[in-house]
Write a protein that holds these residues in place. Structure first.
Motif, PDB file in Angstrom:
ATOM      1  N   ALA A 199      39.144  34.793  38.103  1.00 28.40           N
ATOM      2  CA  ALA A 199      38.992  36.173  38.572  1.00 28.40           C
ATOM      3  C   ALA A 199      39.683  37.139  37.607  1.00 28.40           C
ATOM      4  N   THR A 200      40.856  36.767  37.138  1.00 23.91           N
ATOM      5  CA  THR A 200      41.571  37.598  36.171  1.00 23.91           C
ATOM      6  C   THR A 200      40.789  37.677  34.868  1.00 23.91           C
ATOM      7  N   GLU A 201      40.230  36.546  34.440  1.00 22.24           N
ATOM      8  CA  GLU A 201      39.417  36.522  33.223  1.00 22.24           C
ATOM      9  C   GLU A 201      38.245  37.487  33.340  1.00 22.24           C
ATOM     10  N   ALA A 202      37.528  37.439  34.450  1.00 24.43           N
ATOM     11  CA  ALA A 202      36.366  38.301  34.652  1.00 24.43           C
ATOM     12  C   ALA A 202      36.767  39.769  34.672  1.00 24.43           C
ATOM     13  N   HIS A 203      37.871  40.070  35.342  1.00 23.45           N
ATOM     14  CA  HIS A 203      38.345  41.458  35.402  1.00 23.45           C
ATOM     15  C   HIS A 203      38.749  41.955  34.018  1.00 23.45           C
ATOM     16  N   LEU A 204      39.477  41.147  33.274  1.00 20.54           N
ATOM     17  CA  LEU A 204      39.902  41.534  31.932  1.00 20.54           C
ATOM     18  C   LEU A 204      38.688  41.775  31.037  1.00 20.54           C
ATOM     19  N   TRP A 205      37.685  40.891  31.131  1.00 21.33           N
ATOM     20  CA  TRP A 205      36.475  41.078  30.327  1.00 21.33           C
ATOM     21  C   TRP A 205      35.791  42.387  30.697  1.00 21.33           C
ATOM     22  N   LYS A 206      35.647  42.651  31.998  1.00 18.70           N
ATOM     23  CA  LYS A 206      34.967  43.864  32.462  1.00 18.70           C
ATOM     24  C   LYS A 206      35.672  45.107  31.954  1.00 18.70           C
ATOM     25  N   VAL A 207      36.979  45.159  32.119  1.00 26.62           N
ATOM     26  CA  VAL A 207      37.752  46.319  31.674  1.00 26.62           C
ATOM     27  C   VAL A 207      37.666  46.478  30.160  1.00 26.62           C
ATOM     28  N   SER A 208      37.793  45.374  29.437  1.00 28.62           N
ATOM     29  CA  SER A 208      37.720  45.425  27.975  1.00 28.62           C
ATOM     30  C   SER A 208      36.348  45.896  27.500  1.00 28.62           C
ATOM     31  N   ALA A 209      35.292  45.378  28.135  1.00 28.43           N
ATOM     32  CA  ALA A 209      33.931  45.780  27.764  1.00 28.43           C
ATOM     33  C   ALA A 209      33.714  47.263  28.027  1.00 28.43           C
ATOM     34  N   GLU A 210      34.194  47.744  29.169  1.00 27.34           N
ATOM     35  CA  GLU A 210      34.059  49.162  29.483  1.00 27.34           C
ATOM     36  C   GLU A 210      34.807  50.033  28.467  1.00 27.34           C
TER      37      GLU A 210
END
Length: 53
Positions: free
Chosen positions: A34-45
């Motif tokens: 879940a942390t991985e997915a959130h970090l990816w989402k924020v980084s991509a944005e």
């Protein structure tokens, strides 16, 4: 970091976590999906990138 970047015996090693010149398992938190997915989402944005599967 210099050792890891220049050691001939590690030239084919990537994606590993090292501590004191030895491969180690990173913290338990670093494996949380879940942390991985959130970090990816924020980084991509923040960078204007999108995830491609």
């Amino acid at each position: 970091m210099i050792y890891l970047a220049s050691a001939p015996d590690l030239s084919d090693v990537n994606g590993r976590f090292f501590a004191q010149r030895k491969p180690r398992r990173s913290s338990k938190a670093s494996y949380d999906r879940a942390t991985e997915a959130h970090l990816w989402k924020v980084s991509a944005e923040m960078t204007g990138l999108t995830k491609t599967d």
